[in-house]
Design a protein around this motif. Structure first.
Motif, mmCIF file in Angstrom:
data_model
loop_
_atom_site.group_PDB
_atom_site.id
_atom_site.type_symbol
_atom_site.label_atom_id
_atom_site.label_comp_id
_atom_site.label_asym_id
_atom_site.label_seq_id
_atom_site.Cartn_x
_atom_site.Cartn_y
_atom_site.Cartn_z
ATOM 1 N N TRP A 256 0.836 -1.207 0.000
ATOM 2 C CA TRP A 256 0.000 0.000 0.000
ATOM 3 C C TRP A 256 0.869 1.255 0.000
ATOM 4 C CZ3 TRP A 256 -5.165 -0.011 -0.883
ATOM 5 C CH2 TRP A 256 -5.772 -1.278 -0.920
ATOM 6 N N VAL A 257 1.972 1.154 -0.739
ATOM 7 C CA VAL A 257 2.837 2.300 -0.979
ATOM 8 C C VAL A 257 2.931 2.545 -2.484
ATOM 9 C CG1 VAL A 257 5.191 3.210 -0.723
ATOM 10 C CG2 VAL A 257 4.167 1.882 1.126
ATOM 11 N N GLU A 258 3.135 1.470 -3.213
ATOM 12 C CA GLU A 258 3.288 1.574 -4.664
ATOM 13 C C GLU A 258 2.027 1.137 -5.405
ATOM 14 O OE1 GLU A 258 7.045 -0.217 -5.984
ATOM 15 O OE2 GLU A 258 7.589 -0.350 -3.871
ATOM 16 N N SER A 259 1.678 -0.136 -5.258
ATOM 17 C CA SER A 259 0.620 -0.698 -6.106
ATOM 18 C C SER A 259 -0.767 -0.649 -5.499
ATOM 19 C CB SER A 259 0.956 -2.161 -6.445
ATOM 20 O OG SER A 259 1.116 -2.923 -5.259
ATOM 21 N N THR A 261 -2.485 -2.953 -3.445
ATOM 22 C CA THR A 261 -3.114 -4.221 -3.791
ATOM 23 C C THR A 261 -3.384 -5.061 -2.550
ATOM 24 O OG1 THR A 261 -0.909 -5.151 -4.163
ATOM 25 C CG2 THR A 261 -2.113 -4.384 -6.097
ATOM 26 N N ALA A 262 -4.339 -5.979 -2.682
ATOM 27 C CA ALA A 262 -4.660 -6.929 -1.622
ATOM 28 C C ALA A 262 -4.919 -8.286 -2.271
ATOM 29 C CB ALA A 262 -5.889 -6.480 -0.843
ATOM 30 N N LEU A 263 -4.650 -9.332 -1.517
ATOM 31 C CA LEU A 263 -4.984 -10.691 -1.950
ATOM 32 C C LEU A 263 -6.280 -11.079 -1.262
ATOM 33 C CD1 LEU A 263 -4.060 -13.354 -3.406
ATOM 34 C CD2 LEU A 263 -3.025 -14.000 -1.214
ATOM 35 N N THR A 264 -7.190 -11.715 -1.998
ATOM 36 C CA THR A 264 -8.490 -12.062 -1.424
ATOM 37 C C THR A 264 -8.847 -13.515 -1.722
ATOM 38 O OG1 THR A 264 -9.751 -11.402 -3.403
ATOM 39 C CG2 THR A 264 -9.291 -9.691 -1.758
ATOM 40 N N GLU A 265 -9.643 -14.078 -0.828
ATOM 41 C CA GLU A 265 -10.209 -15.413 -1.016
ATOM 42 C C GLU A 265 -11.726 -15.301 -0.997
ATOM 43 O OE1 GLU A 265 -10.588 -19.811 1.150
ATOM 44 O OE2 GLU A 265 -9.694 -18.111 2.228
ATOM 45 N N ALA A 266 -12.362 -15.794 -2.049
ATOM 46 C CA ALA A 266 -13.817 -15.798 -2.120
ATOM 47 C C ALA A 266 -14.379 -16.944 -1.278
ATOM 48 C CB ALA A 266 -14.274 -15.927 -3.571
ATOM 49 N N ILE A 274 -6.677 -7.883 -5.840
ATOM 50 C CA ILE A 274 -7.430 -6.662 -6.119
ATOM 51 C C ILE A 274 -6.456 -5.501 -6.189
ATOM 52 C CG2 ILE A 274 -9.109 -5.011 -5.223
ATOM 53 C CD1 ILE A 274 -10.647 -7.291 -4.016
ATOM 54 N N ASP A 275 -6.433 -4.822 -7.314
ATOM 55 C CA ASP A 275 -5.633 -3.603 -7.482
ATOM 56 C C ASP A 275 -6.567 -2.434 -7.193
ATOM 57 O OD1 ASP A 275 -4.344 -1.320 -8.445
ATOM 58 O OD2 ASP A 275 -3.307 -2.419 -10.027
ATOM 59 N N TRP A 276 -6.495 -1.918 -5.947
ATOM 60 C CA TRP A 276 -7.468 -0.909 -5.525
ATOM 61 C C TRP A 276 -7.238 0.433 -6.215
ATOM 62 C CZ3 TRP A 276 -11.960 -1.963 -3.853
ATOM 63 C CH2 TRP A 276 -12.774 -0.964 -3.309
#
Length: 292
Positions: A256-259, A261-266, A274-276
């Motif tokens: 959460w500095v550059e990209s 993004t988070a990894l998620t499990e449905a 997820i690229d927020w």
């Protein structure tokens, strides 16, 4: 600021005993016209609270937009290396801490696995603060029955492990790059342009950085294989990725500095990144088209 003082400041954000909760716990959530994403698990890492490069506003927006059963904080949530040199903690960074505590209070299991930049919290492994569990590592079982090793990943970084002074030297250069990134995006905001990461752009185009990332991923996947699990989730290198190494699936949740993004499990065990920042850009573009 000493490590003890830093720990005391952050832990003071935890809720008081039951029946005497801070007033902000009872404040209503901001109204939203977008339904929340309902997920089984979310992984985030490398937030680097306490630095100017931290995209705390985007992270708060993301956390407000999801509901999950389990949230893993996979290290470098707070940047103790930076805070030891000078205190930087705007209200947006407080908002991230408050949001995490609210999620824990309202039923999400929050597991914090400290990294190398917030290694001072490794001394608290096995304890729970404000509903947030501190662990050195974890094993996560997905909805489809796969076992995943959860680790920050700095233990597999040869530079951090064997030449710590080189890591600090690299940290200095990276900090300068992030400062340039802040200035660049301040100019972009004046022209109503969305967030864009200079450091991420350069990292993906420098040959040595690409080689390092590939070698790091292989080492982490090899460790997961030796542990007898089916996959591994880590952070540390600020490169979100899902890759297959033989029978091992390597997941990196990014940063959460550059990209952003988070990894998620449905609910069915499907894993995705997820690229927020891209999500916000797309939403802004859609709104602009609608009002044009």
């Amino acid at each position: 600021m000493t490590t003890a003082k830093l720990s005391d400041n952050l832990l003071s954000e935890r809720p008081a005993a039951s029946g005497n909760l801070p007033t902000w716990f009872e404040k209503p959530e901001p109204r939203s016209f977008q339904p929340k994403m309902r997920l089984r698990t979310v992984w985030i890492s490398d937030v680097h609270l306490g630095t100017a490069g931290c995209q705390a506003g985007l992270l708060s927006d993301f956390l407000h937009s999801v509901e999950c059963e389990t949230l893993y904080l996979v290290g470098d949530i707070v940047d103790g290396w930076r805070l030891r040199k000078g205190w930087y903690w705007p209200d947006q960074h407080n908002e991230v801490i408050r949001r995490l505590l609210k999620m824990a209070h309202r039923g999400t299991r929050v597991i914090y696995i400290p990294g190398n930049h917030d290694e001072m919290f490794r001394d608290y492994a096995g304890l729970t603060f404000g509903g947030i569990e501190v662990q050195l590592e974890a094993i996560h079982t997905t909805a489809d029955g796969r076992a995943l090793l959860i680790t920050h990943g700095d233990a597999f970084d040869g530079i951090v492990l064997y030449a710590r002074w080189l890591a600090f030297l690299g940290d200095q250069a990276y900090t300068l790059l992030l400062k340039a990134n802040v200035i660049l995006n301040a100019v972009r905001r004046r022209f109503n342009l969305p967030y864009w990461s200079l450091s991420s752009y350069l990292k993906k185009r420098v040959k040595n950085a690409v080689q390092y990332v590939g070698q790091y991923e292989e080492v982490v996947a090899r460790e997961a294989s030796m542990r007898g699990v089916q996959g591994v989730v880590c952070g540390h290198i600020h490169c979100a990725e899902i890759r297959q190494f033989g029978d091992i699936t390597y997941y990196n949740d990014g940063d959460w500095v550059e990209s952003c993004t988070a990894l998620t499990e449905a609910k069915d065990g499907t894993m995705s990144i997820i690229d927020w920042a891209a999500h916000v850009r797309a939403k802004s573009a859609k709104s602009a088209m609608a009002t044009a």
